[in-house]
Design a protein around this motif. Structure first.
Motif: not given
Length: 489
Positions: A172-176, A181-186, A188-197
């Motif tokens: 939901d908020v990863a699309a903003l 952005t941090l995105i929780a992954t199955p 444990g852990g998280a994807v760290l994203r800088v910038g994006g669309p």
């Protein structure tokens, strides 16, 4: 009658130009008030919109006793108080500090954090990100905890527009279109994203865990919040290097962009291990071509939200993102009665109240509906937004909120037919279109006291109109013109 999903949050307009800023951003805060025609405006940052019932009550008293009594919820889940009298600055700040809503004067405007509003409440997602919210906010306000290698004091230099998003994996908020952005992954852990669309563009990867073209990094859950803060430090370093004084990550020139390699090196210096996201192009475990995925649903649907523990949350939307003093008192009173003693403001200009027993939840939802809040997914208010307009804004050509209210009433009476999957619509008083949504949307722009031009924007042509000429209508004709535009596919 079907209605739109909640209005997508605001983003910076997309474009290929790299702006060169001659000044700091002018975003208001709790300490930097914005002068308006109806008095000063304060924007109070509330990370992830999380308020205790006591804090929510204190915020309501600030609005009633210092402002005009109403509260606005912004597209980042923050709160705005309007109609503040001259000279109330010190009392406002003192009240907010006492309520725990102003933990650091230096970092007042940089605490822009959105998070999945239902995280930990409905059993969806891969993690409860509320702990990340608390930790990231503490790191932002106490930079010594980031790392001495990170040049202490830098984070207070972030623009008031810089945005962190903490997504529990539902997309939901990863699309903003956040900057970090941090995105929780199955598992444990998280994807760290800088910038994006930008918001509403290419959001499938957010929901499915796929990497963006620029490359994402995976970090351990215990390192996630600190990694997000260091990603912001890396942005500031690249912005200084570029000489552009960029406010947002996507404003950086390509040669000064935040790359995965540079960010990984900075994190390694701070003792944070990273791995390339498995979905990144070139990764040995990268999947082959995949069929297109539908984007995640834009925002929250009003109504009851059952939880795995037998408790229910209530999700309500606020017409045009604003509540009266009486409505806010009702919301805070219900928060006090719930088992959670908590209120969550959302980026879709709504409120989530957790912790109700099923029978209590239904009764509370009925109270909220009777008070004029949106509690059902078929409300004609969903997907409709408007700027402040007159009389609060001197730049506005019209009283857009009253015209938007009439438009919604005409739609509810069946004067205009609603499309089955309508685009969001935003009614603006001038060409600046303050607060307009991201993605594709219907632009109802005031051209005079009671005149509007209706166009569709934000599609394949970016933020330019999709047609050369819009439809010119009066305020009385808005409902039909907007309904026709919202049905455009």
């Amino acid at each position: 009658m079907l209605a739109a999903m909640p209005l997508p949050p605001t983003t910076t307009p997309s474009g290929d130009e790299t702006p060169v800023r001659g000044r700091d951003d002018a975003c208001p805060g709790a300490l930097r008030l914005h002068p308006a025609d109806d008095g000063s405006l304060a924007r109070i940052r509330v990370p992830a919109g999380l308020l205790t019932a006591r804090q929510a009550q204190a915020l309501g008293r600030v609005a009633e006793e210092l402002g005009d009594g109403r509260l606005d919820i912004t597209s980042r889940g923050n709160a705005q108080v309007r109609g503040l009298a001259a000279g109330c600055d010190a009392e406002l700040a003192a009240r907010l500090r006492a309520a725990g809503l102003l933990p650091s004067d230096r970092h007042d405007r940089v605490r822009n954090i959105v998070a999945s509003p239902l995280s930990g409440l409905d059993g969806a997602g891969h993690a409860d990100v509320v702990a990340w919210v608390r930790e990231l906010d503490a790191v932002l306000c106490d930079e010594a905890s980031v790392d001495t290698l990170a040049a202490r004091g830098e984070l207070s230099g972030l623009s008031g527009r810089f945005l962190f998003a903490l997504d529990d994996g539902r997309g939901d908020v990863a699309a903003l279109g956040a900057d970090v952005t941090l995105i929780a992954t199955p598992g444990g852990g998280a994807v760290l994203r800088v910038g994006g669309p930008a918001a509403g563009v290419g959001v499938a990867s957010a929901a499915t865990g796929e990497a963006t073209a620029g490359g994402d990094l995976w970090v351990r859950s215990e390192d996630a919040a600190r990694a997000a803060a260091l990603a912001a430090v890396e942005f500031l370093a690249r912005a200084r290097e570029s000489g552009t004084r960029a406010w947002r990550v996507r404003e950086l020139p390509a040669q000064h962009s935040v790359t995965a390699d540079r960010l990984a090196a900075r994190l390694a210096d701070a003792g944070i291990d990273t791995e390339p996201h498995p979905g990144a192009p070139g990764h040995p475990d990268a999947p082959g071509p995949r069929p297109p995925h539908p984007p995640p649903a834009p925002g929250l649907v009003p109504g009851l939200v059952p939880g795995p523990d037998g408790r229910h949350a209530l999700s309500v939307a606020l017409p045009l993102g604003r509540v009266s003093a009486a409505q806010w008192r009702l919301l805070t009173g219900l928060a006090s009665r719930s088992g959670a003693d908590e209120l969550r403001m959302t980026p879709w200009r709504g409120v989530v109240l957790p912790g109700f027993a099923p029978d209590d939840a239904r009764d509370a939802l009925s109270e909220l509906s009777d008070a004029g809040l949106v509690t059902t997914p078929d409300s004609p208010w969903l997907g409709v937004g408007a700027c402040t307009g007159r009389p609060g804004c001197a730049k506005s050509l019209a009283d857009v909120r009253s015209h938007a209210t009439r438009m919604v009433a005409d739609t509810a009476r069946g004067v205009a037919d609603a499309a089955p999957d309508p685009l969001p619509v935003y009614v603006s008083g001038c060409e600046r279109r303050c607060g307009h949504p991201g993605g594709r949307w219907v632009d109802a722009l005031a051209t005079g006291d009671t005149d509007y031009r209706v166009t569709v924007r934000g599609g394949a042509k970016g933020d330019t109109p999709e047609a050369e000429d819009g439809v010119e209508v009066t305020a009385e004709q808005l409902a039909d013109a907007v309904a026709a535009a919202r049905g455009t596919t």
